[in-house]
Design a protein around this motif. Structure first.
Motif, PDB file in Angstrom:
ATOM      1  N   LEU A  20     -32.459   1.739  96.355  1.00  0.00           N
ATOM      2  CA  LEU A  20     -33.747   2.257  96.808  1.00  0.00           C
ATOM      3  C   LEU A  20     -34.563   2.748  95.619  1.00  0.00           C
ATOM      4  CD1 LEU A  20     -35.532   2.944  99.274  1.00  0.00           C
ATOM      5  CD2 LEU A  20     -34.424   5.189  99.319  1.00  0.00           C
ATOM      6  N   ALA A  21     -33.898   3.379  94.664  1.00  0.00           N
ATOM      7  CA  ALA A  21     -34.589   3.845  93.462  1.00  0.00           C
ATOM      8  C   ALA A  21     -35.143   2.669  92.662  1.00  0.00           C
ATOM      9  CB  ALA A  21     -33.640   4.676  92.606  1.00  0.00           C
ATOM     10  N   ASP A  22     -34.394   1.571  92.599  1.00  0.00           N
ATOM     11  CA  ASP A  22     -34.883   0.381  91.898  1.00  0.00           C
ATOM     12  C   ASP A  22     -36.139  -0.173  92.571  1.00  0.00           C
ATOM     13  OD1 ASP A  22     -32.834   0.513  90.063  1.00  0.00           O
ATOM     14  OD2 ASP A  22     -31.554  -0.929  91.114  1.00  0.00           O
ATOM     15  N   ILE A  23     -36.130  -0.174  93.903  1.00  0.00           N
ATOM     16  CA  ILE A  23     -37.301  -0.650  94.645  1.00  0.00           C
ATOM     17  C   ILE A  23     -38.491   0.267  94.390  1.00  0.00           C
ATOM     18  CG2 ILE A  23     -38.238  -1.021  96.963  1.00  0.00           C
ATOM     19  CD1 ILE A  23     -35.379  -1.810  97.823  1.00  0.00           C
ATOM     20  N   ALA A  24     -38.232   1.577  94.399  1.00  0.00           N
ATOM     21  CA  ALA A  24     -39.304   2.543  94.153  1.00  0.00           C
ATOM     22  C   ALA A  24     -39.878   2.378  92.744  1.00  0.00           C
ATOM     23  CB  ALA A  24     -38.779   3.960  94.350  1.00  0.00           C
ATOM     24  N   ALA A  25     -38.995   2.119  91.777  1.00  0.00           N
ATOM     25  CA  ALA A  25     -39.438   1.982  90.387  1.00  0.00           C
ATOM     26  C   ALA A  25     -40.351   0.777  90.190  1.00  0.00           C
ATOM     27  CB  ALA A  25     -38.228   1.878  89.466  1.00  0.00           C
ATOM     28  N   ALA A  26     -40.234  -0.209  91.070  1.00  0.00           N
ATOM     29  CA  ALA A  26     -41.064  -1.411  90.968  1.00  0.00           C
ATOM     30  C   ALA A  26     -42.378  -1.276  91.729  1.00  0.00           C
ATOM     31  CB  ALA A  26     -40.282  -2.621  91.487  1.00  0.00           C
ATOM     32  N   MET A  31     -44.855   5.109  91.710  1.00  0.00           N
ATOM     33  CA  MET A  31     -44.654   5.647  90.370  1.00  0.00           C
ATOM     34  C   MET A  31     -45.814   6.541  89.941  1.00  0.00           C
ATOM     35  SD  MET A  31     -41.673   4.693  89.416  1.00  0.00           S
ATOM     36  CE  MET A  31     -41.672   4.938  87.635  1.00  0.00           C
ATOM     37  N   GLU A  32     -47.032   6.171  90.312  1.00  0.00           N
ATOM     38  CA  GLU A  32     -48.192   6.991  89.963  1.00  0.00           C
ATOM     39  C   GLU A  32     -48.146   8.337  90.684  1.00  0.00           C
ATOM     40  OE1 GLU A  32     -51.600   4.676  90.900  1.00  0.00           O
ATOM     41  OE2 GLU A  32     -51.272   3.200  89.296  1.00  0.00           O
ATOM     42  N   VAL A  33     -47.873   8.290  91.989  1.00  0.00           N
ATOM     43  CA  VAL A  33     -47.817   9.524  92.774  1.00  0.00           C
ATOM     44  C   VAL A  33     -46.638  10.387  92.325  1.00  0.00           C
ATOM     45  CG1 VAL A  33     -47.474  10.473  95.091  1.00  0.00           C
ATOM     46  CG2 VAL A  33     -48.965   8.487  94.760  1.00  0.00           C
ATOM     47  N   ALA A  34     -45.505   9.759  92.071  1.00  0.00           N
ATOM     48  CA  ALA A  34     -44.315  10.500  91.670  1.00  0.00           C
ATOM     49  C   ALA A  34     -44.505  11.178  90.317  1.00  0.00           C
ATOM     50  CB  ALA A  34     -43.113   9.563  91.619  1.00  0.00           C
ATOM     51  N   ALA A  35     -45.221  10.526  89.406  1.00  0.00           N
ATOM     52  CA  ALA A  35     -45.480  11.129  88.094  1.00  0.00           C
ATOM     53  C   ALA A  35     -46.312  12.394  88.240  1.00  0.00           C
ATOM     54  CB  ALA A  35     -46.181  10.123  87.190  1.00  0.00           C
ATOM     55  N   VAL A  36     -47.287  12.362  89.149  1.00  0.00           N
ATOM     56  CA  VAL A  36     -48.092  13.554  89.414  1.00  0.00           C
ATOM     57  C   VAL A  36     -47.236  14.624  90.085  1.00  0.00           C
ATOM     58  CG1 VAL A  36     -50.070  14.466  90.687  1.00  0.00           C
ATOM     59  CG2 VAL A  36     -50.222  12.222  89.576  1.00  0.00           C
ATOM     60  N   TYR A  37     -46.416  14.201  91.041  1.00  0.00           N
ATOM     61  CA  TYR A  37     -45.537  15.129  91.768  1.00  0.00           C
ATOM     62  C   TYR A  37     -44.582  15.841  90.817  1.00  0.00           C
ATOM     63  CZ  TYR A  37     -41.745  16.576  94.923  1.00  0.00           C
ATOM     64  OH  TYR A  37     -40.776  17.293  95.588  1.00  0.00           O
ATOM     65  N   ARG A  38     -44.028  15.104  89.880  1.00  0.00           N
ATOM     66  CA  ARG A  38     -43.095  15.672  88.913  1.00  0.00           C
ATOM     67  C   ARG A  38     -43.817  16.378  87.762  1.00  0.00           C
ATOM     68  NH1 ARG A  38     -38.189  16.597  91.031  1.00  0.00           N
ATOM     69  NH2 ARG A  38     -36.616  14.998  90.594  1.00  0.00           N
ATOM     70  N   ASP A  40     -44.696  14.804  85.158  1.00  0.00           N
ATOM     71  CA  ASP A  40     -44.075  14.211  83.977  1.00  0.00           C
ATOM     72  C   ASP A  40     -44.072  12.695  84.136  1.00  0.00           C
ATOM     73  OD1 ASP A  40     -42.564  13.427  81.827  1.00  0.00           O
ATOM     74  OD2 ASP A  40     -40.687  14.316  82.541  1.00  0.00           O
ATOM     75  N   PRO A  41     -44.846  11.970  83.326  1.00  0.00           N
ATOM     76  CA  PRO A  41     -44.875  10.507  83.449  1.00  0.00           C
ATOM     77  C   PRO A  41     -43.551   9.845  83.085  1.00  0.00           C
ATOM     78  CG  PRO A  41     -46.081  11.221  81.501  1.00  0.00           C
ATOM     79  CD  PRO A  41     -45.758  12.457  82.281  1.00  0.00           C
ATOM     80  N   ALA A  42     -42.667  10.579  82.415  1.00  0.00           N
ATOM     81  CA  ALA A  42     -41.363  10.027  82.033  1.00  0.00           C
ATOM     82  C   ALA A  42     -40.253  10.550  82.944  1.00  0.00           C
ATOM     83  CB  ALA A  42     -41.057  10.368  80.582  1.00  0.00           C
ATOM     84  N   PHE A  43     -40.600  10.873  84.192  1.00  0.00           N
ATOM     85  CA  PHE A  43     -39.618  11.434  85.123  1.00  0.00           C
ATOM     86  C   PHE A  43     -38.484  10.447  85.398  1.00  0.00           C
ATOM     87  CE2 PHE A  43     -42.350   8.958  87.833  1.00  0.00           C
ATOM     88  CZ  PHE A  43     -41.541   8.502  88.854  1.00  0.00           C
ATOM     89  N   ASN A  44     -37.358  10.988  85.837  1.00  0.00           N
ATOM     90  CA  ASN A  44     -36.181  10.182  86.176  1.00  0.00           C
ATOM     91  C   ASN A  44     -36.322   9.690  87.618  1.00  0.00           C
ATOM     92  OD1 ASN A  44     -33.474   9.532  87.202  1.00  0.00           O
ATOM     93  ND2 ASN A  44     -32.724  10.332  85.248  1.00  0.00           N
ATOM     94  N   VAL A  45     -36.561   8.402  87.782  1.00  0.00           N
ATOM     95  CA  VAL A  45     -36.807   7.838  89.114  1.00  0.00           C
ATOM     96  C   VAL A  45     -35.586   8.002  90.014  1.00  0.00           C
ATOM     97  CG1 VAL A  45     -37.460   5.783  90.413  1.00  0.00           C
ATOM     98  CG2 VAL A  45     -38.392   6.158  88.125  1.00  0.00           C
ATOM     99  N   ALA A  46     -34.413   7.675  89.495  1.00  0.00           N
ATOM    100  CA  ALA A  46     -33.198   7.741  90.309  1.00  0.00           C
ATOM    101  C   ALA A  46     -32.949   9.156  90.809  1.00  0.00           C
ATOM    102  CB  ALA A  46     -32.002   7.243  89.502  1.00  0.00           C
ATOM    103  N   ARG A  47     -33.165  10.135  89.943  1.00  0.00           N
ATOM    104  CA  ARG A  47     -32.927  11.523  90.342  1.00  0.00           C
ATOM    105  C   ARG A  47     -33.921  11.961  91.413  1.00  0.00           C
ATOM    106  NH1 ARG A  47     -32.593  15.232  85.347  1.00  0.00           N
ATOM    107  NH2 ARG A  47     -30.813  13.827  85.052  1.00  0.00           N
ATOM    108  N   LEU A  48     -35.182  11.571  91.258  1.00  0.00           N
ATOM    109  CA  LEU A  48     -36.192  11.946  92.248  1.00  0.00           C
ATOM    110  C   LEU A  48     -35.882  11.325  93.604  1.00  0.00           C
ATOM    111  CD1 LEU A  48     -38.838  13.174  93.206  1.00  0.00           C
ATOM    112  CD2 LEU A  48     -40.028  11.174  92.253  1.00  0.00           C
ATOM    113  N   VAL A  49     -35.564  10.039  93.621  1.00  0.00           N
ATOM    114  CA  VAL A  49     -35.259   9.366  94.888  1.00  0.00           C
ATOM    115  C   VAL A  49     -34.038   9.993  95.545  1.00  0.00           C
ATOM    116  CG1 VAL A  49     -34.502   7.188  95.925  1.00  0.00           C
ATOM    117  CG2 VAL A  49     -36.370   7.198  94.256  1.00  0.00           C
TER     118      VAL A  49
END
Length: 247
Positions: A20-26, A31-38, A40-49
């Protein structure tokens, strides 16, 4: 090639949190919304998901979401549902007891899970994900299913994961198989209630098919259906503290 259980559409499946994290990363929007949420534009996608899923998942098996008092209440609810099914089938039932409401103390709370918040006093599902602890994917992460699947779709996706493990991963002795069969056993009464009609594509009731699937696979595991339903999660190994030897 893996054999999928009868009538299982290709798109209905369990998915691992890592996948699911791989799908989200694509997904650029995510990714844009998650970067704002975190922040941090270099946030860890797997950890967030993983965090997002953890806050919106509830295990399918009651043994994995209730404490002992909650399990006793669950048994009372199941007895009421069975009486209602018998009444719907035409049997005269003179008294159907009202089962007790749940309390927050009835639900498991360890590990930051939110089962009480997602279910409440009537145990009404409000989660986004159904989870399957003790049955991880090949990547080692939690397997989940979209909570919008109906009972048949849930059963099909569980059975597919079961077959994948048995035929491609751990083999017939893999410890993930028994809890997956327990999940199918948990869903079987609902299959009989809502999916008992003859499927025109297969000339077979999906409820009957999966009841046979469960019976045969339990036998292949050397278990009775009662033993499958009574599955318990493994207990954590007791850790003994060792004292340092005196010089």
């Amino acid at each position: 090639a893996r054999s999928k259980p009868l009538g299982t559409p290709l798109e209905i499946e369990l998915i691992s949190v890592a996948r699911l994290a791989d799908i989200a990363a694509a997904d650029e929007t995510f990714m844009e919304v998650a970067a704002v949420y975190r922040g941090d534009p270099a946030f860890n996608v797997a950890r967030l998901v993983e965090e997002l899923v953890q806050g919106e998942q509830v295990p399918l098996l009651p043994i994995l979401r209730y404490k002992p008092p909650g399990l006793r209440k669950r048994e009372q609810w199941e007895e009421t549902w069975e009486l209602q099914r018998r009444e719907d089938a035409g049997e005269t039932i003179t008294d159907i007891p009202v089962p007790p409401k749940y309390k927050s103390s009835d639900f498991i709370t360890t590990g930051g899970v939110r089962y009480w918040a997602l279910r409440g006093k009537l145990d009404v599902p409000k989660e986004r994900w159904i989870s399957f602890p003790h049955c991880p994917g090949s990547d080692g992460t939690l397997m989940i299913a979209w909570a919008g699947y109906d009972h048949l779709q849930q059963t099909q996706s569980i059975a597919t994961h079961y077959q994948t493990i048995k035929e491609e991963q751990g083999g017939a002795d893999d410890p993930r198989l028994i809890p997956l069969l327990a999940c199918i056993a948990e869903l079987l009464p609902w299959l009989k209630q809502w999916h008992a009609d003859l499927d025109p594509n297969f000339n077979l009731s999906m409820a009957d098919y999966f009841e046979g699937f469960l019976t045969e696979e339990a036998r292949s595991q050397g278990k009775t259906l009662e033993e499958i339903r009574a599955w318990q999660p493994p207990t954590a190994a007791t850790r003994r503290r060792t004292r340092a030897a005196k010089p």
